[in-house]
Design a protein around this motif. Structure first.
Motif, PDB file in Angstrom:
ATOM      1  N   PHE A 120       0.831  -1.195   0.000  1.00 23.13           N
ATOM      2  CA  PHE A 120       0.000   0.000   0.000  1.00 23.13           C
ATOM      3  C   PHE A 120       0.867   1.248   0.000  1.00 23.13           C
ATOM      4  O   PHE A 120       0.852   2.026   0.929  1.00 23.13           O
ATOM      5  CB  PHE A 120      -0.936  -0.004   1.220  1.00 23.13           C
ATOM      6  CG  PHE A 120      -1.714  -1.272   1.356  1.00 23.13           C
ATOM      7  CD1 PHE A 120      -1.418  -2.162   2.360  1.00 23.13           C
ATOM      8  CD2 PHE A 120      -2.696  -1.586   0.438  1.00 23.13           C
ATOM      9  CE1 PHE A 120      -2.124  -3.343   2.461  1.00 23.13           C
ATOM     10  CE2 PHE A 120      -3.400  -2.768   0.552  1.00 23.13           C
ATOM     11  CZ  PHE A 120      -3.107  -3.649   1.557  1.00 23.13           C
ATOM     12  N   ALA A 132      -6.620   8.509   2.852  1.00 20.09           N
ATOM     13  CA  ALA A 132      -7.387   7.282   2.678  1.00 20.09           C
ATOM     14  C   ALA A 132      -7.062   6.343   3.822  1.00 20.09           C
ATOM     15  O   ALA A 132      -5.938   6.305   4.303  1.00 20.09           O
ATOM     16  CB  ALA A 132      -7.036   6.637   1.348  1.00 20.09           C
ATOM     17  N   TYR A 188      -4.022   0.728  -9.739  1.00 14.89           N
ATOM     18  CA  TYR A 188      -4.615   0.769  -8.398  1.00 14.89           C
ATOM     19  C   TYR A 188      -3.880   1.771  -7.511  1.00 14.89           C
ATOM     20  O   TYR A 188      -4.495   2.645  -6.876  1.00 14.89           O
ATOM     21  CB  TYR A 188      -4.566  -0.628  -7.797  1.00 14.89           C
ATOM     22  CG  TYR A 188      -4.751  -0.684  -6.294  1.00 14.89           C
ATOM     23  CD1 TYR A 188      -6.003  -0.524  -5.717  1.00 14.89           C
ATOM     24  CD2 TYR A 188      -3.655  -0.897  -5.461  1.00 14.89           C
ATOM     25  CE1 TYR A 188      -6.170  -0.570  -4.347  1.00 14.89           C
ATOM     26  CE2 TYR A 188      -3.820  -0.946  -4.093  1.00 14.89           C
ATOM     27  CZ  TYR A 188      -5.066  -0.785  -3.542  1.00 14.89           C
ATOM     28  OH  TYR A 188      -5.215  -0.829  -2.181  1.00 14.89           O
ATOM     29  N   VAL A 192      -5.482   5.439  -6.052  1.00 16.81           N
ATOM     30  CA  VAL A 192      -5.576   5.736  -4.623  1.00 16.81           C
ATOM     31  C   VAL A 192      -4.696   6.927  -4.271  1.00 16.81           C
ATOM     32  O   VAL A 192      -5.091   7.821  -3.522  1.00 16.81           O
ATOM     33  CB  VAL A 192      -5.190   4.502  -3.788  1.00 16.81           C
ATOM     34  CG1 VAL A 192      -5.140   4.854  -2.301  1.00 16.81           C
ATOM     35  CG2 VAL A 192      -6.178   3.376  -4.016  1.00 16.81           C
ATOM     36  N   LEU A 206     -12.934   9.390  -2.186  1.00 15.67           N
ATOM     37  CA  LEU A 206     -12.348   8.114  -1.788  1.00 15.67           C
ATOM     38  C   LEU A 206     -12.599   7.894  -0.303  1.00 15.67           C
ATOM     39  O   LEU A 206     -12.264   8.746   0.521  1.00 15.67           O
ATOM     40  CB  LEU A 206     -10.846   8.115  -2.072  1.00 15.67           C
ATOM     41  CG  LEU A 206     -10.063   6.884  -1.631  1.00 15.67           C
ATOM     42  CD1 LEU A 206     -10.482   5.662  -2.450  1.00 15.67           C
ATOM     43  CD2 LEU A 206      -8.566   7.123  -1.792  1.00 15.67           C
ATOM     44  N   TYR A 209      -9.516   1.843   1.139  1.00 21.97           N
ATOM     45  CA  TYR A 209      -9.040   0.811   0.232  1.00 21.97           C
ATOM     46  C   TYR A 209      -8.667  -0.413   1.044  1.00 21.97           C
ATOM     47  O   TYR A 209      -8.538  -0.362   2.278  1.00 21.97           O
ATOM     48  CB  TYR A 209      -7.846   1.303  -0.589  1.00 21.97           C
ATOM     49  CG  TYR A 209      -6.650   1.678   0.231  1.00 21.97           C
ATOM     50  CD1 TYR A 209      -5.612   0.765   0.432  1.00 21.97           C
ATOM     51  CD2 TYR A 209      -6.534   2.936   0.811  1.00 21.97           C
ATOM     52  CE1 TYR A 209      -4.510   1.100   1.191  1.00 21.97           C
ATOM     53  CE2 TYR A 209      -5.440   3.276   1.561  1.00 21.97           C
ATOM     54  CZ  TYR A 209      -4.418   2.360   1.746  1.00 21.97           C
ATOM     55  OH  TYR A 209      -3.327   2.691   2.502  1.00 21.97           O
ATOM     56  N   SER A 210      -8.492  -1.540   0.365  1.00 18.61           N
ATOM     57  CA  SER A 210      -8.188  -2.791   1.060  1.00 18.61           C
ATOM     58  C   SER A 210      -7.467  -3.738   0.116  1.00 18.61           C
ATOM     59  O   SER A 210      -7.243  -3.420  -1.064  1.00 18.61           O
ATOM     60  CB  SER A 210      -9.485  -3.432   1.582  1.00 18.61           C
ATOM     61  OG  SER A 210      -9.193  -4.564   2.385  1.00 18.61           O
ATOM     62  N   SER A 211      -7.103  -4.913   0.664  1.00 19.09           N
ATOM     63  CA  SER A 211      -6.359  -5.886  -0.122  1.00 19.09           C
ATOM     64  C   SER A 211      -6.626  -7.286   0.396  1.00 19.09           C
ATOM     65  O   SER A 211      -6.857  -7.488   1.594  1.00 19.09           O
ATOM     66  CB  SER A 211      -4.861  -5.571  -0.043  1.00 19.09           C
ATOM     67  OG  SER A 211      -4.106  -6.583  -0.665  1.00 19.09           O
ATOM     68  N   ARG A 216      -7.314  -6.190  -5.059  1.00 21.07           N
ATOM     69  CA  ARG A 216      -7.322  -4.881  -4.417  1.00 21.07           C
ATOM     70  C   ARG A 216      -8.743  -4.312  -4.449  1.00 21.07           C
ATOM     71  O   ARG A 216      -9.531  -4.637  -5.342  1.00 21.07           O
ATOM     72  CB  ARG A 216      -6.372  -3.917  -5.128  1.00 21.07           C
ATOM     73  CG  ARG A 216      -4.935  -4.422  -5.234  1.00 21.07           C
ATOM     74  CD  ARG A 216      -4.218  -4.373  -3.901  1.00 21.07           C
ATOM     75  NE  ARG A 216      -2.844  -4.805  -4.046  1.00 21.07           N
ATOM     76  CZ  ARG A 216      -2.424  -6.046  -3.826  1.00 21.07           C
ATOM     77  NH1 ARG A 216      -3.298  -6.986  -3.475  1.00 21.07           N
ATOM     78  NH2 ARG A 216      -1.151  -6.362  -3.966  1.00 21.07           N
ATOM     79  N   ILE A 218     -11.063  -0.618  -3.851  1.00 22.55           N
ATOM     80  CA  ILE A 218     -11.150   0.828  -3.648  1.00 22.55           C
ATOM     81  C   ILE A 218     -12.589   1.152  -3.280  1.00 22.55           C
ATOM     82  O   ILE A 218     -13.520   0.749  -3.982  1.00 22.55           O
ATOM     83  CB  ILE A 218     -10.728   1.604  -4.904  1.00 22.55           C
ATOM     84  CG1 ILE A 218      -9.324   1.173  -5.351  1.00 22.55           C
ATOM     85  CG2 ILE A 218     -10.742   3.103  -4.639  1.00 22.55           C
ATOM     86  CD1 ILE A 218      -8.845   1.863  -6.625  1.00 22.55           C
ATOM     87  N   TYR A 220     -15.496   3.908  -2.690  1.00 25.60           N
ATOM     88  CA  TYR A 220     -15.910   5.267  -3.029  1.00 25.60           C
ATOM     89  C   TYR A 220     -17.273   5.577  -2.397  1.00 25.60           C
ATOM     90  O   TYR A 220     -17.989   4.682  -1.955  1.00 25.60           O
ATOM     91  CB  TYR A 220     -16.097   5.429  -4.545  1.00 25.60           C
ATOM     92  CG  TYR A 220     -15.010   4.918  -5.434  1.00 25.60           C
ATOM     93  CD1 TYR A 220     -13.955   5.738  -5.822  1.00 25.60           C
ATOM     94  CD2 TYR A 220     -15.050   3.621  -5.946  1.00 25.60           C
ATOM     95  CE1 TYR A 220     -12.976   5.281  -6.688  1.00 25.60           C
ATOM     96  CE2 TYR A 220     -14.071   3.153  -6.809  1.00 25.60           C
ATOM     97  CZ  TYR A 220     -13.036   3.991  -7.172  1.00 25.60           C
ATOM     98  OH  TYR A 220     -12.074   3.525  -8.019  1.00 25.60           O
TER      99      TYR A 220
END
Length: 437
Positions: A120, A132, A188, A192, A206, A209-211, A216, A218, A220
């Motif tokens: 990230f 974010a 990605y 971000v 935004l 976000y995550s993984s 991945r 995003i 919104y």
């Protein structure tokens, strides 16, 4: 350990000094270590004076005292010098150990954060305007009902966008990206990183976000009316978009682009402006989205940008020569404006192996006032002031000029649209209500 060693050495030197003084005053017989001390101190005796035997016993008391003082002074000097050297040694070693400790501590922190920052990197791009937050994948999985097909809002090149409902009742849109490829991962991180910087009413917000492994996410703000593409070319075929709403959407889009081109430092080129990347909220306010391909103006000077975008919206100079400027976004805006006017897709198939762009089809008719009203989207045909229609058509023609230098700046486009949008929708047009019969 080092402190204890210094203390032991200090104690030894003090004891040695006491023994030397006693030896000098009382003679060698009174000291249990008289022979070694006498032998070792002979070198320090003035004029080669010997300390042992009968000569020492017959020595005058005054001379004896003087000799004792000389020996004591010499010994004290040696002790002080030794202590000074030990002090310097201790300081250097303490400094090194503290630095090494700091390095190892920072190293431990770096090792602990390396996997996080590696995945990230965009989190390190935090501006004064916003930031974010990383969100737990399990929360997103639950909010989207395990990314159920029924929650899909749209599809893109690298994945889908899902509607998410969280425990507190709030909603969001979650873009799920398959980032097994380097290009997807780059887009990605780019999106971000840029959205962290942006704060404008016509740019999508935004939320986080995550993984999860190579996937991945995003998050919104949710735009209830979907994309402009869906509204124009979907099942409703633009029935919810009145003339004034369309002009409002065009104005909002121009404001978003002006923010990117004129108010960001360095300026940003969207590079993939199209109707599917213009999202509409509950009140049909438009916001730009999908910044995976966006670049800063400075980056375009490197001449190593891969040709990216969507056919039908690409400016000729970028498509043919790879030249990308803010005027490339202006061209794409002109295509969107034609979509709003005509209700047609940017590229339409004429035959299995033949396509025609909206620019090529419309250009001869846009400048002909007798033909223009007949090619307007039937949903809004005859619902606008013809003067306004001609003015919007003229703006569209300028935006899609083949030569970039002939295209206006987006700021000029913005100022030409403001008088065409009613005041209650963000413009300056005063709409006269029809008089009741």
């Amino acid at each position: 350990m080092k402190k204890k060693l210094v203390l032991h050495l200090l104690l030894f030197l003090v004891c040695t000094f006491e023994n030397i003084v006693v030896l000098a005053v009382q003679g060698p017989a009174s000291s249990p270590i008289s022979t070694p001390i006498s032998a070792s101190m002979a070198a320090f005796s003035p004029a080669g004076i010997q300390l042992g035997g009968e000569e020492h016993k017959k020595m005058d008391p005054t001379k004896k005292m003087l000799l004792a003082l000389i020996l004591a002074g010499s010994s004290l000097g040696a002790i002080i010098s030794s202590l000074f050297c030990l002090w310097i040694y201790y300081r250097k070693n303490s400094s090194k150990s503290s630095k090494n400790g700091a390095k190892s501590s920072d190293g431990e922190k770096g090792n602990g954060l390396a996997p996080y920052l590696g995945k990230f990197k965009s989190m390190r791009t935090v501006s004064k305007e916003g930031y974010a937050s990383f969100m737990d994948y399990k929360i997103l999985e639950k909010a989207t009902n395990k990314f159920h097909h029924g929650n899909i809002l749209g599809e893109g090149g690298f994945g889908c966008v899902y509607k998410a409902q969280f425990n507190d009742g709030s909603y969001a849109a979650v873009k799920k990206l398959d980032c097994a490829s380097q290009d997807a991962e780059k887009e990605y991180e780019n999106e971000v990183g840029l959205l962290c910087r942006f704060k404008h009413s016509n740019i999508i917000s935004l939320l986080g976000y995550s993984s999860d492994n190579d996937t991945r996410f995003i998050v919104y703000e949710l735009m209830e009316n979907g994309s402009l593409e869906t509204q124009l070319h979907g099942p409703s075929h633009g029935s919810s978009l009145t003339w004034h709403r369309r002009m409002k959407i065009a104005l909002d889009t121009a404001r978003g682009l002006e923010y990117l081109h004129e108010h960001c430092n360095p300026p940003v080129i969207h590079r993939d402006l199209k109707s599917s990347n213009i999202l509409l909220d509950l009140d049909f306010n438009a916001k730009l989205s999908d910044f995976g391909l966006a670049v800063t103006d400075a980056a375009t000077n490197k001449n190593n940008l891969k040709l990216s975008g969507t056919l039908g919206y690409l400016a000729p100079e970028y498509l043919l020569d790879g030249k990308l400027t803010d005027k490339s976004d202006v061209y794409a805006f002109g295509v969107v404006l034609l979509e709003l006017l005509l209700g047609r897709k940017p590229v339409e198939k004429l035959a299995p192996a033949q396509c025609q762009s909206i620019v090529t089809w419309a250009m001869p008719q846009l400048t002909d006032r007798s033909k223009l009203p007949n090619i307007v989207d039937p949903v809004i045909r005859n619902t606008m002031d013809l003067k306004h229609l001609y003015q919007v058509a003229a703006v569209a023609v300028l935006c899609v000029q083949p030569e970039p230098s002939y295209r206006p700046l987006i700021t000029d486009v913005l100022h030409s649209l403001i008088p065409l949008v009613p005041m209650e929708l963000g413009g300056t047009l005063r709409v006269t209500q029809p008089t009741a019969p």
